[in-house]
Design an enzyme around this catalytic site. Structure first.
Site, mmCIF file in Angstrom:
data_model
loop_
_atom_site.group_PDB
_atom_site.id
_atom_site.type_symbol
_atom_site.label_atom_id
_atom_site.label_comp_id
_atom_site.label_asym_id
_atom_site.label_seq_id
_atom_site.Cartn_x
_atom_site.Cartn_y
_atom_site.Cartn_z
ATOM 1 N N ASP A 112 0.809 -1.221 0.000
ATOM 2 C CA ASP A 112 0.000 0.000 0.000
ATOM 3 C C ASP A 112 0.841 1.270 0.000
ATOM 4 O O ASP A 112 1.993 1.277 0.451
ATOM 5 C CB ASP A 112 -0.870 0.043 1.262
ATOM 6 C CG ASP A 112 -2.043 -0.927 1.192
ATOM 7 O OD1 ASP A 112 -2.041 -1.804 0.307
ATOM 8 O OD2 ASP A 112 -2.925 -0.797 2.047
ATOM 9 N N ASP A 113 0.179 2.329 -0.436
ATOM 10 C CA ASP A 113 0.580 3.732 -0.226
ATOM 11 C C ASP A 113 1.587 4.268 -1.239
ATOM 12 O O ASP A 113 1.980 5.425 -1.153
ATOM 13 C CB ASP A 113 1.120 3.994 1.186
ATOM 14 C CG ASP A 113 0.074 3.731 2.260
ATOM 15 O OD1 ASP A 113 -1.087 3.485 1.902
ATOM 16 O OD2 ASP A 113 0.427 3.768 3.450
ATOM 17 N N HIS A 135 -6.400 3.294 -3.678
ATOM 18 C CA HIS A 135 -6.213 3.499 -2.224
ATOM 19 C C HIS A 135 -6.481 4.972 -1.879
ATOM 20 O O HIS A 135 -5.884 5.499 -0.952
ATOM 21 C CB HIS A 135 -4.804 3.065 -1.826
ATOM 22 C CG HIS A 135 -4.609 2.850 -0.348
ATOM 23 N ND1 HIS A 135 -5.551 2.251 0.466
ATOM 24 C CD2 HIS A 135 -3.575 3.147 0.476
ATOM 25 C CE1 HIS A 135 -5.087 2.192 1.708
ATOM 26 N NE2 HIS A 135 -3.895 2.743 1.741
ATOM 27 N N HIS A 182 -5.168 9.394 0.834
ATOM 28 C CA HIS A 182 -5.188 8.575 2.051
ATOM 29 C C HIS A 182 -6.121 9.121 3.119
ATOM 30 O O HIS A 182 -5.872 9.016 4.320
ATOM 31 C CB HIS A 182 -3.776 8.390 2.613
ATOM 32 C CG HIS A 182 -3.598 7.062 3.291
ATOM 33 N ND1 HIS A 182 -3.886 6.850 4.621
ATOM 34 C CD2 HIS A 182 -3.205 5.857 2.821
ATOM 35 C CE1 HIS A 182 -3.653 5.581 4.931
ATOM 36 N NE2 HIS A 182 -3.244 4.964 3.854
ATOM 37 N N TYR A 229 -6.918 2.759 6.403
ATOM 38 C CA TYR A 229 -7.198 2.360 7.793
ATOM 39 C C TYR A 229 -8.245 1.255 7.878
ATOM 40 O O TYR A 229 -8.719 0.929 8.968
ATOM 41 C CB TYR A 229 -7.638 3.568 8.652
ATOM 42 C CG TYR A 229 -6.838 4.815 8.362
ATOM 43 C CD1 TYR A 229 -5.510 4.924 8.793
ATOM 44 C CD2 TYR A 229 -7.372 5.851 7.614
ATOM 45 C CE1 TYR A 229 -4.763 6.047 8.492
ATOM 46 C CE2 TYR A 229 -6.632 6.973 7.303
ATOM 47 C CZ TYR A 229 -5.322 7.068 7.739
ATOM 48 O OH TYR A 229 -4.575 8.176 7.432
ATOM 49 N N HIS A 269 3.577 -2.465 3.214
ATOM 50 C CA HIS A 269 3.729 -1.115 2.657
ATOM 51 C C HIS A 269 5.075 -0.994 1.946
ATOM 52 O O HIS A 269 6.124 -1.097 2.599
ATOM 53 C CB HIS A 269 3.632 -0.076 3.772
ATOM 54 C CG HIS A 269 2.275 -0.041 4.421
ATOM 55 N ND1 HIS A 269 1.917 -0.891 5.433
ATOM 56 C CD2 HIS A 269 1.184 0.715 4.147
ATOM 57 C CE1 HIS A 269 0.654 -0.646 5.775
ATOM 58 N NE2 HIS A 269 0.189 0.315 5.007
HETATM 59 NI NI NI Z 1 -2.621 3.014 3.407
#
Ligand code: NI
Length: 297
Positions: A100-101, A150, A154, A191, A244
């Site tokens: 993620d991210d 995503h 965020h 989250y 991540h």
């Molecule tokens: Ni995230």
């Protein structure tokens, strides 16, 4: 996150490598107890803060700023994805690793590692990062990985107005399509925070909601050995694993994670490969594939 109706679950029984209290400490200020292993928990916040370098803001009336093509240089062609694989996770022991991210420049190192291990994964990407590093998204797709939404920056989707919530999904869908030629079918709410409004908006954009069965807390504990142990110990067949790629310590853990899980017989598949012919229903929330291992069709 205090549990209850805020969280929709398609299947109960998500397992994480920390207590729910540890995760809830990120949003509720309670004490963490990361020493507890394998507790049954609600979906966990995937991390405390947004991606490094990203300033959270709620979308207003402006759309995402498209990268300006340089003069004389045509926009690159969409990525051509690697050939789909005929893999049946009802017969093969599968696990879906997710990252993620990103994207960030450091994502390239992870892609090198995955390629060397012939492993495929799923990347849940931040729209404004996609706009900065579209070539990384093209590479992810070209190398057979799956990409998912995503959100744009965020944000906690459950706290947004319907208009802001829609912008978060639609801007990111547009950025990913523009970067890669692919329209995602997956969204991971930051989250793990979702509700009926988020589910309805996901359904509108034909996005299944994907959280995870294992959270090694790599966003909190920047310790490669710890992340490696939590992932390897927590993984079960057909699980979706949260990591991540913006955490260098996580990327450093991935070669050993792949080696150890491969030695246990796992194949590393994308989320859509994990579900195979079983439909991923837009708006529904998934943490794992309810396949043979769970005794379901
Ligand atoms: Ni995230």
């Amino acid at each position: 996150m205090s549990g209850g109706p805020k969280i929709l679950r398609k299947w109960a029984g998500g397992v994480a490598l920390a207590t729910a209290v540890a995760a809830l400490s990120q949003v509720g200020g309670r004490q963490a107890d990361a020493s507890a292993a394998l507790a049954e928990v609600k979906p966990l916040p995937d991390h405390q803060m947004g991606p490094a370098g990203i300033t959270a803001r709620h979308p207003g009336s402006r759309g995402p700023t498209a990268p300006t093509p340089r003069a004389g240089r045509p926009a690159p062609a969409p990525a051509r994805g690697a050939a789909p694989r005929a893999i049946d996770c009802r017969k093969v022991q599968c696990v879906a690793l997710t990252f993620d991210d990103g994207p960030i420049p450091g994502t390239a190192k992870l892609l090198d590692i995955l390629k060397a291990h012939q492993a495929r994964a799923t990347f849940f990407l931040i729209g404004q990062q996609v706009a900065k590093y579209p070539e990384m998204v093209r590479r992810e797709v070209a190398e057979g990985h799956q990409i998912g939404n995503h959100t744009w920056d965020h944000s906690d989707l459950s706290k947004l107005s319907d208009a802001a919530l829609e912008s978060q999904l639609s801007w990111t869908q547009d950025a990913l399509k523009k970067a890669s030629g692919v329209t995602p079918v997956l969204v991971r709410p930051p989250y793990g925070s979702t509700n009926t409004r988020v589910a309805a908006m996901a359904r509108k954009y034909k996005l299944a909601q994907l959280t995870w069965a294992v959270d090694p807390l790599d966003w909190k504990d920047h310790d490669s050995a710890m992340v490696e142990r939590r992932v390897v110990d927590g993984t079960q067949r057909d699980y979706i694993i949260l990591m991540h790629d913006i955490q260098p310590t996580t990327v450093d853990a991935v070669p050993k994670i792949l080696d150890q899980l491969a030695a246990k017989g796992y194949s590393f598949v994308t989320v859509s490969e994990l579900f195979g012919a079983a439909p991923l229903v837009p708006g529904e929330l998934y943490t794992k594939f309810p396949g043979t291992a769970q005794g379901l069709p």
